[in-house]
Design a protein around this motif. Structure first.
Motif, PDB file in Angstrom:
ATOM      1  N   UNK A 178       0.836  -1.206   0.000  1.00  0.00           N
ATOM      2  CA  UNK A 178       0.000   0.000   0.000  1.00  0.00           C
ATOM      3  C   UNK A 178       0.869   1.254   0.000  1.00  0.00           C
ATOM      4  N   UNK A 179       1.945   1.250   0.789  1.00  0.00           N
ATOM      5  CA  UNK A 179       2.801   2.443   0.853  1.00  0.00           C
ATOM      6  C   UNK A 179       3.553   2.636  -0.460  1.00  0.00           C
ATOM      7  N   UNK A 180       4.059   1.539  -1.019  1.00  0.00           N
ATOM      8  CA  UNK A 180       4.790   1.660  -2.293  1.00  0.00           C
ATOM      9  C   UNK A 180       3.859   2.152  -3.393  1.00  0.00           C
ATOM     10  N   UNK A 181       2.670   1.537  -3.461  1.00  0.00           N
ATOM     11  CA  UNK A 181       1.717   1.936  -4.507  1.00  0.00           C
ATOM     12  C   UNK A 181       1.278   3.387  -4.321  1.00  0.00           C
ATOM     13  N   UNK A 182       1.130   3.783  -3.064  1.00  0.00           N
ATOM     14  CA  UNK A 182       0.664   5.147  -2.815  1.00  0.00           C
ATOM     15  C   UNK A 182       1.698   6.164  -3.279  1.00  0.00           C
ATOM     16  N   UNK A 183       2.997   5.828  -3.097  1.00  0.00           N
ATOM     17  CA  UNK A 183       4.049   6.735  -3.562  1.00  0.00           C
ATOM     18  C   UNK A 183       3.956   6.886  -5.085  1.00  0.00           C
ATOM     19  N   UNK A 184       3.672   5.763  -5.767  1.00  0.00           N
ATOM     20  CA  UNK A 184       3.526   5.804  -7.230  1.00  0.00           C
ATOM     21  C   UNK A 184       2.339   6.678  -7.632  1.00  0.00           C
ATOM     22  N   UNK A 185       1.209   6.463  -6.945  1.00  0.00           N
ATOM     23  CA  UNK A 185      -0.005   7.211  -7.293  1.00  0.00           C
ATOM     24  C   UNK A 185       0.185   8.705  -7.022  1.00  0.00           C
ATOM     25  N   UNK A 186       0.855   9.008  -5.902  1.00  0.00           N
ATOM     26  CA  UNK A 186       1.059  10.426  -5.546  1.00  0.00           C
ATOM     27  C   UNK A 186       1.941  11.116  -6.593  1.00  0.00           C
ATOM     28  N   UNK A 187       2.970  10.409  -7.045  1.00  0.00           N
ATOM     29  CA  UNK A 187       3.876  10.995  -8.042  1.00  0.00           C
ATOM     30  C   UNK A 187       3.095  11.338  -9.318  1.00  0.00           C
ATOM     31  N   UNK A 188       2.193  10.426  -9.702  1.00  0.00           N
ATOM     32  CA  UNK A 188       1.391  10.663 -10.909  1.00  0.00           C
ATOM     33  C   UNK A 188       0.423  11.825 -10.683  1.00  0.00           C
ATOM     34  N   UNK A 189      -0.177  11.834  -9.485  1.00  0.00           N
ATOM     35  CA  UNK A 189      -1.143  12.887  -9.140  1.00  0.00           C
ATOM     36  C   UNK A 189      -0.479  14.260  -9.207  1.00  0.00           C
TER      37      UNK A 189
END
Ligand code: C2E
Ligand code: CA
Ligand code: CA
Length: 405
Positions: A220-231
């Protein structure tokens, strides 16, 4: 011959274990036939023939005594392996009287075997070998089923078969996605998707929940970092996204759990405030422990949400001392809002109460546009539900963020 960590194959005639040896493993017959025999005064007595689904070898694990019998594969046989830790962990969790009874029964059984060898009783083994543990047939198949499933779950965790899906939470006021809830999924190779409730209940009976919990947190933390970067590329300056991760009561009893979370969050490069730990009211049995745990989370910068608010062991008293940030109003109240004016008033009251106490509110289970509209009118901050988005794979979430969600 070792096939993998969880099953073993034996050729017809092969010895699985011998009388007098120390035993570290118990087995469940997957296919084939196993003969259990014992030798006394040079005469071999067959104690039983075991077929698929039957458990054996468990006694030496439970009472640490040498094997009382020999197990031989009668035909080519496949066995599921149960290790000592798996059984002992469950035994240690058992109620003390029950634990004592199990030891008494095993002791009596061992004495029974000795008597049979001495020729004092030939009726002792009239029942099938698998039943003499005194567990009824139903009970045995339940236990065997659980142990097998537990092994499958361990294997799934080792093989990355467990997936994490993300369900979006909408900022009801701005219409933008505010964050996600991480929800575990198990795609079983034969049985298809297994319900997270079933999986979590099984994991919670053992310490597997600790490993599974850390696995979900890491993803969840790794994926969230990815999503935040895209956001950040698509909507620079928008409020940071957050991810809610469900926590079980076993996890909060582990002393170093919070430190492990802090490591995971730091490794993923996520600000601690982007992680929201969801606790449920069913944990409140040890309320003071929860109060202390929430304080420690807050000191680390994590957010905390009280999940399924209004159900379970609800008590207004919890709201006084729990230093949580968010109340998630359970979906049963939202579901009933459209049919009952009373239910709607109850939700209005819950939202007002939450606000007065300084909590952010999430309404769960929004299944229609009407639900979303009603909650916007009540000034609820966040909504979650099928109308906003179902739990989905990271790739689908990423696609929608690219499109400005
Ligand atoms: P929960 O924490 O209350 O999660 C919300 C559940 O409601 C999810 O079910 C979600 O799919 C479902 N849901 C969301 N929106 C709607 C809606 O509009 N209508 C309806 N009918 N349902 C909706 P799911 O994914 O089956 O999870 C069930 C429960 O399993 C979760 O309830 C949570 O208690 C537990 N769980 C899931 N993942 C984890 C995990 O990683 N760790 C722990 N400890 N528990 C987990
Ligand atoms: Ca939840
Ligand atoms: Ca919930």
């Amino acid at each position: 011959m070792v096939q993998n960590l969880y099953t073993r194959k034996f050729k017809a005639g092969a010895c699985i274990f011998s009388q007098g040896e120390d035993g570290d493993l118990a087995y469940i017959v997957e296919s084939g036939v196993v003969k259990i025999s014992a030798t006394e005064k040079n005469a071999s007595v067959t104690l039983g023939m075991l077929n698929p689904g039957q458990l054996f070898g468990e006694m030496a694990l439970i009472d640490d005594a040498p094997r009382t019998a020999t197990a031989t594969a009668v035909e080519d046989t496949v066995l599921t392996i149960i290790n000592r830790e798996q059984l002992i962990e469950r035994l240690n969790n058992a109620e003390p009287t029950l634990r004592m009874l199990i030891h008494v029964i095993i002791e009596r059984y061992r004495t029974g075997i000795k008597r049979a060898h001495a020729g004092n009783s030939d009726t002792f083994f009239d029942t099938s070998y698998g039943d003499v543990s005194n567990a009824s047939g139903d009970m045995q198949s339940m236990i065997v089923g659980k142990l097998k499933q537990e092994n499958e779950l361990r294997r799934a965790l080792d093989n990355n078969e467990l997936l994490v899906f993300y369900q979006p939470l909408l900022n009801v006021q701005t219409g933008l996605w505010a964050g996600f809830e991480a929800l575990i999924r198990w795609r079983h190779p034969d049985k298809g998707y297994i319900s997270p409730m079933e999986l979590i209940t099984l994991a919670e009976e053992t310490t597997l929940i600790i490993d599974i919990g850390l696995y979900v947190l890491r993803l969840a933390c790794e994926d969230m970092a990815t999503l935040q970067a895209e956001r950040d590329k698509v909507l620079p300056g928008a409020a940071p996204l957050f991810v809610g991760v469900n926590v079980s009561s076993k996890q909060i009893q582990e002393d170093d759990f919070i430190e492990r979370i802090a490591e995971i969050v730091a490794q993923a490069g996520l600000p601690p405030t982007s992680l929201k730990l969801e606790i449920t009211e069913s944990m409140m049995a040890d309320y003071q422990l929860v109060v202390r745990w929430v304080k420690r989370c807050k000191a680390r910068g994590f957010k905390v949400a009280i999940d399924d608010f209004g159900t379970g062991y609800s008590s207004m008293e919890h709201l006084l001392e729990l230093d949580a940030d968010t109340l998630k109003i359970d979906q049963i109240f939202i579901k009933r809002m459209s049919q009952s004016e009373k239910a709607k008033k109850l939700v209005i009251g819950m939202v007002r109460l939450a606000k007065a106490l300084g909590f952010t509110t999430v309404a769960e289970g929004l299944e229609s546009k009407e639900d979303v509209d009603a909650l916007r009118e009540m000034s609820v901050e966040y909504g979650q539900g099928y109308h906003i988005g179902k739990p989905q794979m990271i790739s689908d979430v990423l696609e929608q963020i690219k499109q400005g969600a």
